[in-house]
Design a protein around this motif. Sequence first.
Motif, mmCIF file in Angstrom:
data_model
loop_
_atom_site.group_PDB
_atom_site.id
_atom_site.type_symbol
_atom_site.label_atom_id
_atom_site.label_comp_id
_atom_site.label_asym_id
_atom_site.label_seq_id
_atom_site.Cartn_x
_atom_site.Cartn_y
_atom_site.Cartn_z
ATOM 1 N N THR A 1 -2.378 -12.347 6.854
ATOM 2 C CA THR A 1 -2.855 -12.448 8.230
ATOM 3 C C THR A 1 -4.206 -11.748 8.336
ATOM 4 O O THR A 1 -4.583 -10.950 7.469
ATOM 5 N N LEU A 2 -4.916 -12.043 9.392
ATOM 6 C CA LEU A 2 -6.211 -11.408 9.627
ATOM 7 C C LEU A 2 -6.045 -9.894 9.729
ATOM 8 O O LEU A 2 -6.832 -9.131 9.161
ATOM 9 N N LYS A 3 -5.019 -9.467 10.433
ATOM 10 C CA LYS A 3 -4.764 -8.035 10.623
ATOM 11 C C LYS A 3 -4.515 -7.350 9.274
ATOM 12 O O LYS A 3 -5.058 -6.280 9.005
ATOM 13 N N THR A 4 -3.727 -7.979 8.415
ATOM 14 C CA THR A 4 -3.439 -7.403 7.102
ATOM 15 C C THR A 4 -4.688 -7.390 6.231
ATOM 16 O O THR A 4 -4.952 -6.412 5.515
ATOM 17 N N ALA A 5 -5.484 -8.448 6.284
ATOM 18 C CA ALA A 5 -6.720 -8.519 5.496
ATOM 19 C C ALA A 5 -7.700 -7.430 5.931
ATOM 20 O O ALA A 5 -8.306 -6.756 5.083
ATOM 21 N N ILE A 6 -7.833 -7.228 7.229
ATOM 22 C CA ILE A 6 -8.728 -6.182 7.741
ATOM 23 C C ILE A 6 -8.233 -4.806 7.288
ATOM 24 O O ILE A 6 -9.017 -3.965 6.853
ATOM 25 N N GLY A 7 -6.920 -4.595 7.357
ATOM 26 C CA GLY A 7 -6.346 -3.325 6.897
ATOM 27 C C GLY A 7 -6.639 -3.079 5.426
ATOM 28 O O GLY A 7 -7.033 -1.972 5.033
ATOM 29 N N ALA A 8 -6.493 -4.113 4.600
ATOM 30 C CA ALA A 8 -6.763 -3.978 3.171
ATOM 31 C C ALA A 8 -8.238 -3.671 2.923
ATOM 32 O O ALA A 8 -8.572 -2.804 2.094
ATOM 33 N N ILE A 9 -9.110 -4.348 3.641
ATOM 34 C CA ILE A 9 -10.555 -4.105 3.494
ATOM 35 C C ILE A 9 -10.901 -2.673 3.897
ATOM 36 O O ILE A 9 -11.704 -2.004 3.234
ATOM 37 N N LEU A 10 -10.294 -2.178 4.956
ATOM 38 C CA LEU A 10 -10.538 -0.792 5.378
ATOM 39 C C LEU A 10 -10.045 0.211 4.338
ATOM 40 O O LEU A 10 -10.707 1.224 4.070
ATOM 41 N N ILE A 11 -8.889 -0.072 3.749
ATOM 42 C CA ILE A 11 -8.365 0.816 2.700
ATOM 43 C C ILE A 11 -9.303 0.828 1.507
ATOM 44 O O ILE A 11 -9.640 1.887 0.970
ATOM 45 N N ILE A 12 -9.746 -0.342 1.082
ATOM 46 C CA ILE A 12 -10.675 -0.446 -0.050
ATOM 47 C C ILE A 12 -11.980 0.280 0.275
ATOM 48 O O ILE A 12 -12.508 1.038 -0.552
ATOM 49 N N SER A 13 -12.492 0.081 1.491
ATOM 50 C CA SER A 13 -13.726 0.758 1.908
ATOM 51 C C SER A 13 -13.550 2.268 1.902
ATOM 52 O O SER A 13 -14.417 3.006 1.410
ATOM 53 N N GLY A 14 -12.447 2.749 2.434
ATOM 54 C CA GLY A 14 -12.179 4.179 2.464
ATOM 55 C C GLY A 14 -12.065 4.756 1.066
ATOM 56 O O GLY A 14 -12.534 5.871 0.798
ATOM 57 N N THR A 15 -11.450 4.014 0.166
ATOM 58 C CA THR A 15 -11.341 4.460 -1.220
ATOM 59 C C THR A 15 -12.709 4.591 -1.864
ATOM 60 O O THR A 15 -12.999 5.586 -2.540
ATOM 61 N N LEU A 16 -13.565 3.609 -1.609
ATOM 62 C CA LEU A 16 -14.928 3.659 -2.164
ATOM 63 C C LEU A 16 -15.694 4.870 -1.612
ATOM 64 O O LEU A 16 -16.442 5.522 -2.339
ATOM 65 N N VAL A 17 -15.499 5.171 -0.337
ATOM 66 C CA VAL A 17 -16.159 6.341 0.270
ATOM 67 C C VAL A 17 -15.710 7.611 -0.443
ATOM 68 O O VAL A 17 -16.524 8.480 -0.763
ATOM 69 N N LEU A 18 -14.418 7.728 -0.721
ATOM 70 C CA LEU A 18 -13.904 8.934 -1.384
ATOM 71 C C LEU A 18 -14.389 9.049 -2.834
ATOM 72 O O LEU A 18 -14.656 10.142 -3.318
ATOM 73 N N ILE A 19 -14.495 7.920 -3.520
ATOM 74 C CA ILE A 19 -14.911 7.948 -4.924
ATOM 75 C C ILE A 19 -16.408 8.228 -5.048
ATOM 76 O O ILE A 19 -16.838 9.006 -5.896
ATOM 77 N N LEU A 20 -17.187 7.565 -4.198
ATOM 78 C CA LEU A 20 -18.648 7.704 -4.288
ATOM 79 C C LEU A 20 -19.096 8.896 -3.483
ATOM 80 O O LEU A 20 -19.976 9.595 -3.701
#
Length: 137
Positions: free
Chosen positions: A118-137
């Motif tokens: 769903t759109l809601k699940t896709a947005i949630g996954a993108i936010l998680i991936i983005s947050g992970t990248l912020v923590l790593i970089l």
Amino acid sequence: MWWLYALLSAFFASLTAIFAKIGVSNVNSDLATAIRTIIILIMAWGIVFFRGENKGLQHLSKFSLIFLILSGMATGLSWIFYFKALQMGKVSQVAPVDKLSVALTIILSVVFLGEALTLKTAIGAILIISGTLVLIL
């Protein structure tokens, strides 16, 4: 009711990270994983026998057994790498990056299980991936 169990899982996972970080401070991470695994083994089988669920062993199909074994192997590898990461990094960074597994699970559930995205699940996954990248970089 599933969400209550999921919240309890999240709570105990957060305690796991804190306790593990303290526990691996002066211990080889593989040894720490092995000790943790023994405790989990004792607890899980204790619950199975206490509730009389061991009778289900004879009804396990080969198919189920193969995938439970694969799941156990994946769990073991996850724990080994998690404890090593905890030993080397800050728990406030390692634990959230570990939760990238949530986004990866969403993707894999669509690819391998045919679950709807769903759109809601896709947005949630993108936010998680983005947050992970912020923590790593």
